[in-house]
Design a protein around this motif. Structure first.
Motif, PDB file in Angstrom:
ATOM      1  N   ALA A 203       0.129 -19.147  12.860  1.00 25.34           N
ATOM      2  CA  ALA A 203       0.556 -19.002  11.543  1.00 25.34           C
ATOM      3  C   ALA A 203       1.750 -18.280  11.271  1.00 25.34           C
ATOM      4  CB  ALA A 203      -0.610 -18.565  10.637  1.00 25.34           C
ATOM      5  N   VAL A 204       1.763 -18.153   9.795  1.00 17.83           N
ATOM      6  CA  VAL A 204       3.539 -16.788   9.673  1.00 17.83           C
ATOM      7  C   VAL A 204       3.244 -16.400   8.664  1.00 17.83           C
ATOM      8  CG1 VAL A 204       5.019 -19.266   9.643  1.00 17.83           C
ATOM      9  CG2 VAL A 204       4.135 -19.237   7.577  1.00 17.83           C
ATOM     10  N   ILE A 205       4.379 -15.549   8.601  1.00 16.01           N
ATOM     11  CA  ILE A 205       4.273 -14.423   7.397  1.00 16.01           C
ATOM     12  C   ILE A 205       4.785 -15.137   6.249  1.00 16.01           C
ATOM     13  CG2 ILE A 205       4.555 -11.915   6.724  1.00 16.01           C
ATOM     14  CD1 ILE A 205       4.179 -11.115   9.583  1.00 16.01           C
ATOM     15  N   LEU A 206       4.262 -15.066   5.225  1.00 13.19           N
ATOM     16  CA  LEU A 206       4.801 -15.612   3.532  1.00 13.19           C
ATOM     17  C   LEU A 206       5.428 -14.407   3.590  1.00 13.19           C
ATOM     18  CD1 LEU A 206       6.417 -17.744   1.798  1.00 13.19           C
ATOM     19  CD2 LEU A 206       3.554 -17.566   0.996  1.00 13.19           C
ATOM     20  N   ALA A 252      -9.168 -27.384   2.439  1.00 12.24           N
ATOM     21  CA  ALA A 252     -10.416 -27.705   2.174  1.00 12.24           C
ATOM     22  C   ALA A 252     -10.966 -26.317   2.642  1.00 12.24           C
ATOM     23  CB  ALA A 252     -11.294 -28.779   2.707  1.00 12.24           C
ATOM     24  N   GLU A 253     -10.873 -25.607   3.589  1.00 13.26           N
ATOM     25  CA  GLU A 253     -11.003 -23.517   3.917  1.00 13.26           C
ATOM     26  C   GLU A 253     -10.721 -22.965   3.361  1.00 13.26           C
ATOM     27  OE1 GLU A 253     -10.151 -23.878   8.061  1.00 13.26           O
ATOM     28  OE2 GLU A 253     -12.167 -24.732   8.974  1.00 13.26           O
ATOM     29  N   LYS A 254     -10.213 -23.933   2.752  1.00 14.21           N
ATOM     30  CA  LYS A 254      -9.258 -22.208   1.399  1.00 14.21           C
ATOM     31  C   LYS A 254      -7.899 -21.798   2.349  1.00 14.21           C
ATOM     32  CE  LYS A 254     -12.505 -20.990  -1.600  1.00 14.21           C
ATOM     33  NZ  LYS A 254     -12.808 -19.683  -2.470  1.00 14.21           N
ATOM     34  N   LYS A 255      -7.349 -22.403   3.286  1.00 14.29           N
ATOM     35  CA  LYS A 255      -5.797 -22.480   4.000  1.00 14.29           C
ATOM     36  C   LYS A 255      -4.637 -22.192   3.092  1.00 14.29           C
ATOM     37  CE  LYS A 255      -7.865 -23.011   9.281  1.00 14.29           C
ATOM     38  NZ  LYS A 255      -8.143 -23.894   9.903  1.00 14.29           N
ATOM     39  N   LEU A 256      -3.859 -21.393   3.021  1.00 17.73           N
ATOM     40  CA  LEU A 256      -3.216 -21.280   2.410  1.00 17.73           C
ATOM     41  C   LEU A 256      -1.877 -22.336   2.960  1.00 17.73           C
ATOM     42  CD1 LEU A 256      -1.025 -21.263  -0.163  1.00 17.73           C
ATOM     43  CD2 LEU A 256      -0.519 -18.902   0.698  1.00 17.73           C
ATOM     44  N   ILE A 257      -1.477 -23.394   3.232  1.00 20.96           N
ATOM     45  CA  ILE A 257      -0.382 -24.450   3.508  1.00 20.96           C
ATOM     46  C   ILE A 257       1.210 -23.973   2.348  1.00 20.96           C
ATOM     47  CG2 ILE A 257      -0.389 -26.342   4.443  1.00 20.96           C
ATOM     48  CD1 ILE A 257      -1.986 -24.927   5.986  1.00 20.96           C
ATOM     49  N   ASP A 259       4.981 -25.740   3.500  1.00 19.40           N
ATOM     50  CA  ASP A 259       5.449 -27.048   3.761  1.00 19.40           C
ATOM     51  C   ASP A 259       5.160 -26.822   5.736  1.00 19.40           C
ATOM     52  OD1 ASP A 259       7.378 -27.013   1.408  1.00 19.40           O
ATOM     53  OD2 ASP A 259       8.802 -25.600   2.943  1.00 19.40           O
ATOM     54  N   GLY A 260       3.825 -27.456   5.454  1.00 16.76           N
ATOM     55  CA  GLY A 260       2.709 -27.761   6.891  1.00 16.76           C
ATOM     56  C   GLY A 260       2.687 -26.542   8.087  1.00 16.76           C
ATOM     57  N   HIS A 261       2.983 -25.108   7.306  1.00 16.22           N
ATOM     58  CA  HIS A 261       2.882 -23.733   7.782  1.00 16.22           C
ATOM     59  C   HIS A 261       1.464 -23.369   7.560  1.00 16.22           C
ATOM     60  CE1 HIS A 261       6.815 -23.770   9.841  1.00 16.22           C
ATOM     61  NE2 HIS A 261       6.972 -24.371   8.861  1.00 16.22           N
ATOM     62  N   GLU A 262       1.112 -22.792   8.316  1.00 18.91           N
ATOM     63  CA  GLU A 262      -0.430 -21.758   7.510  1.00 18.91           C
ATOM     64  C   GLU A 262      -0.479 -20.855   7.232  1.00 18.91           C
ATOM     65  OE1 GLU A 262      -4.846 -20.360   9.115  1.00 18.91           O
ATOM     66  OE2 GLU A 262      -3.342 -21.895  10.578  1.00 18.91           O
ATOM     67  N   VAL A 263      -0.060 -19.872   6.543  1.00 19.22           N
ATOM     68  CA  VAL A 263       0.235 -18.368   6.142  1.00 19.22           C
ATOM     69  C   VAL A 263      -0.879 -17.642   6.706  1.00 19.22           C
ATOM     70  CG1 VAL A 263       0.771 -17.493   4.749  1.00 19.22           C
ATOM     71  CG2 VAL A 263       1.375 -18.999   4.324  1.00 19.22           C
ATOM     72  N   ALA A 264      -0.918 -16.550   7.500  1.00 19.83           N
ATOM     73  CA  ALA A 264      -1.561 -15.494   7.625  1.00 19.83           C
ATOM     74  C   ALA A 264      -1.556 -14.425   6.891  1.00 19.83           C
ATOM     75  CB  ALA A 264      -1.320 -15.444   9.207  1.00 19.83           C
ATOM     76  N   VAL A 265      -0.692 -14.221   6.092  1.00 21.34           N
ATOM     77  CA  VAL A 265       0.059 -12.648   5.269  1.00 21.34           C
ATOM     78  C   VAL A 265       0.579 -13.230   4.184  1.00 21.34           C
ATOM     79  CG1 VAL A 265       1.014 -10.523   5.409  1.00 21.34           C
ATOM     80  CG2 VAL A 265      -0.228 -11.283   7.841  1.00 21.34           C
ATOM     81  N   ILE A 266       0.822 -12.945   3.065  1.00 17.13           N
ATOM     82  CA  ILE A 266       1.166 -12.589   1.883  1.00 17.13           C
ATOM     83  C   ILE A 266       1.944 -11.531   1.725  1.00 17.13           C
ATOM     84  CG2 ILE A 266       2.155 -13.936  -0.198  1.00 17.13           C
ATOM     85  CD1 ILE A 266      -0.852 -15.169  -0.288  1.00 17.13           C
ATOM     86  N   TYR A 267       3.397 -11.388   1.429  1.00 19.00           N
ATOM     87  CA  TYR A 267       4.083  -9.919   2.068  1.00 19.00           C
ATOM     88  C   TYR A 267       4.737 -10.165   0.048  1.00 19.00           C
ATOM     89  CZ  TYR A 267       7.132  -6.154   2.034  1.00 19.00           C
ATOM     90  OH  TYR A 267       8.642  -5.005   2.088  1.00 19.00           O
ATOM     91  N   PHE A 268       4.318  -9.334  -0.786  1.00 20.52           N
ATOM     92  CA  PHE A 268       4.797  -9.332  -2.490  1.00 20.52           C
ATOM     93  C   PHE A 268       6.062  -8.789  -2.423  1.00 20.52           C
ATOM     94  CE2 PHE A 268       0.661 -11.705  -2.896  1.00 20.52           C
ATOM     95  CZ  PHE A 268       1.335 -12.602  -3.346  1.00 20.52           C
ATOM     96  N   ALA A 296      -5.873 -16.211   3.089  1.00 18.20           N
ATOM     97  CA  ALA A 296      -4.812 -15.488   3.859  1.00 18.20           C
ATOM     98  C   ALA A 296      -4.503 -13.650   3.329  1.00 18.20           C
ATOM     99  CB  ALA A 296      -3.128 -15.747   3.276  1.00 18.20           C
ATOM    100  N   ILE A 297      -4.149 -13.082   4.432  1.00 20.84           N
ATOM    101  CA  ILE A 297      -4.004 -11.095   3.925  1.00 20.84           C
ATOM    102  C   ILE A 297      -3.202 -11.281   2.884  1.00 20.84           C
ATOM    103  CG2 ILE A 297      -4.560  -9.255   4.540  1.00 20.84           C
ATOM    104  CD1 ILE A 297      -5.625 -10.036   7.147  1.00 20.84           C
ATOM    105  N   LYS A 298      -3.396 -11.667   1.712  1.00 15.82           N
ATOM    106  CA  LYS A 298      -2.794 -10.258   0.564  1.00 15.82           C
ATOM    107  C   LYS A 298      -1.759  -8.786   0.843  1.00 15.82           C
ATOM    108  CE  LYS A 298      -5.169 -13.005  -1.261  1.00 15.82           C
ATOM    109  NZ  LYS A 298      -6.487 -13.928  -0.468  1.00 15.82           N
ATOM    110  N   CYS A 299      -0.559  -8.959   0.323  1.00 14.89           N
ATOM    111  CA  CYS A 299      -0.295  -7.527   0.621  1.00 14.89           C
ATOM    112  C   CYS A 299       1.003  -7.159  -0.437  1.00 14.89           C
ATOM    113  CB  CYS A 299       1.119  -7.452   2.223  1.00 14.89           C
ATOM    114  SG  CYS A 299       1.806  -5.734   2.578  1.00 14.89           S
ATOM    115  N   PRO A 300       0.754  -7.031  -1.423  1.00 17.06           N
ATOM    116  CA  PRO A 300      -1.057  -6.414  -1.871  1.00 17.06           C
ATOM    117  C   PRO A 300      -1.767  -7.445  -2.257  1.00 17.06           C
ATOM    118  CG  PRO A 300      -0.072  -6.150  -3.855  1.00 17.06           C
ATOM    119  CD  PRO A 300       1.012  -6.938  -3.038  1.00 17.06           C
ATOM    120  N   SER A 301      -3.337  -7.381  -2.874  1.00 12.10           N
ATOM    121  CA  SER A 301      -3.731  -8.188  -3.143  1.00 12.10           C
ATOM    122  C   SER A 301      -3.661  -7.696  -4.642  1.00 12.10           C
ATOM    123  CB  SER A 301      -5.691  -7.987  -2.476  1.00 12.10           C
ATOM    124  OG  SER A 301      -5.790  -6.578  -2.955  1.00 12.10           O
TER     125      SER A 301
END
Length: 480
Positions: A203-206, A252-257, A259-268, A296-301
């Protein structure tokens, strides 16, 4: 304005030859080490200027600096507790949501994900910055930034810039008074801890970015530091419009995709201002809701974002409200010790009294809307004028009122691109970074994350560097 003064850390009475030599060296050091931003006036994606800075570090009371550092984990905990207290946020923002469409839209997303069911184990990551100014000789809290808390990357290099300047000025013996700054390492380490908790090696960091990023070096330093700390982690960058127009999806599992990458962390680094959600089709709001719904873990939620609003800050200053968050009197006392005067402007008797107080003495107060990013506050005579126009208008409740903080003045040389250095009276604002990771049941990580100092000419109301109103600085710790 305050007439109390601090002495510069070293003599700044340079002859023209010495000043020219040291300023030229400092500019080149800044350019070659990334103390830089893109120009708003002459924008090009292929060029940068050095960011405005002051020539020597600014004196700052060591005791108050250490107090702010020691308080940060408690500030982190306070925001975390508020963010996980639905009833507190609902009651605190009830009136604001009726008069401020932007906050209302954020709260709508928050309510939506709450009603859909947020897992007790779902983690959030907070990279906060708590800002302070000296009121005579004691720090007072200005605000808490819970989204897009910037300048951790560049500030670490400004510390090194000032160490270089002090050595060039033959004051290398004073370097121990410029505190170490690990802001970049700490914040990126926090994102990587969140990435590890997500537990998906591919997974990537977005990074959520603006359409045009002026503060590019600060953002890129975070990206490069993440790769340095863990070479296996990839960062991708997208703006809200791209994501809202088909650039992201939930499986279906609420994974954020993306461009084909699953996102682990979203940094705003974007998403904190109304003008960042301006498309007619509302696609940016769709993207924000999609991300909040994701695993995905939101930074911040969205809950951390709302916990940093000015209205929450004002309500916490009212007697009895901190006690709703903490049952430990010591924690309450330590936090309240750095609060300044904050007043509601709701359309009730209390709000009317505060408004009249400010109309009579506008120079004593700052009028603050529920906005981040600098350049939004109202000062001086305009405070009274705005409040007179808002008399009886529900829109008044979208603001809060704060006492003006009067920090000491300090002379320094301000260095800006394409202008001669100016010797000016300045005021400074200290920011302390914090990192927290947790869920509704527990806090998994809580730490201090370094610092920054912004300095402005004493006649300027705002001090945002990204907004073009201040300069980067470093604290030089002194005993008062």
């Amino acid at each position: 304005m305050s007439t109390i003064r601090l002495e510069p850390c070293v003599s700044i009475d340079f002859d023209s030859s010495t000043l020219d030599e040291i300023v030229t060296k400092a500019k080149d050091w800044a350019l070659m080490h990334g103390v830089c931003m893109r120009s708003r006036q002459n924008f090009s994606p292929d060029s940068i200027n050095f960011a405005p800075f002051v020539l020597v570090p600014s004196a700052f009371p060591k005791k108050e600096f250490e107090k702010a550092i020691e308080l940060q984990t408690l500030v982190n905990e306070m925001i975390h507790q508020i963010a996980n207290n639905y009833e507190f946020l609902k009651s605190t923002l009830a009136i604001t949501n009726t008069v401020d469409p932007f906050t209302a839209q954020l709260f709508k997303i928050y309510t939506t994900v709450q009603e859909e069911g947020v897992s007790q184990e779902e983690c959030c990551c907070g990279l906060f910055r708590c800002d302070y100014m000296l009121d005579r000789d004691a720090v007072r809290q200005v605000e808490i930034n819970t989204i897009a808390s910037s300048f951790a990357g560049i500030s670490t290099r400004v510390t090194r810039l000032h160490r270089f300047v002090m050595q060039e000025l033959s004051h290398g013996d004073k370097l121990q008074q410029i505190p170490e700054n690990n802001a970049l390492e700490a914040l990126c380490g926090g994102m990587l801890k969140a990435w590890e908790i997500y537990n998906q090696p591919q997974a990537v960091i977005l990074f959520i970015i603006e359409e045009i990023t002026y503060n590019i070096c600060d953002q890129r330093f975070h990206e490069f530091e993440i790769r340095k700390q863990n070479p296996n982690v990839r960062v991708i960058r997208r703006n809200l419009t791209q994501l809202g127009r088909g650039g992201a999806s939930l499986d279906a599992e609420k994974k954020l995709i993306v461009d084909g990458h699953e996102v682990a962390v979203i940094y705003f680094r974007c998403g904190y201002a109304p003008d960042q959600y301006m498309s007619a089709d509302g696609c940016e709001w769709d993207a924000r809701l999609m991300m909040e719904r994701s695993k995905a873990i939101k930074c911040p939620s969205i809950s951390y974002h709302l916990a940093g609003t000015k209205k929450v800050q004002q309500v916490l200053a009212d007697p009895g409200n901190l006690e709703r968050i903490f049952d430990d009197p010591d924690k309450v006392a330590r936090l309240r010790d750095v609060f300044t005067g904050l007043y509601s402007l709701d359309l009730d008797e209390e709000g009317d009294r505060a408004a009249e107080m400010a109309i009579q003495n506008p120079e004593k107060y700052v009028l603050k809307p529920q906005r981040e990013g600098g350049g939004n506050n109202v000062y001086g005579e305009e405070v009274g004028e705005v409040l007179k126009k808002l008399k009886g208008n529900p829109e008044r409740a979208s603001y809060i009122l704060m006492d003006v903080i009067k920090p000491p003045l300090l002379q320094n040389w301000m260095v800006r691109p394409s202008t001669q250095p100016m010797r000016v009276d300045t005021l400074s604002e200290l920011g302390i970074f914090g990192v927290i990771i947790g869920n509704a049941k527990e806090i998994l990580h809580n730490s201090v994350g370094g610092h920054m100092l912004r300095t402005k000419i004493h006649t300027a109301n705002e001090g945002g560097v990204a907004a073009g109103l201040g300069a980067l600085d470093s604290p030089f710790l002194v005993d008062l």
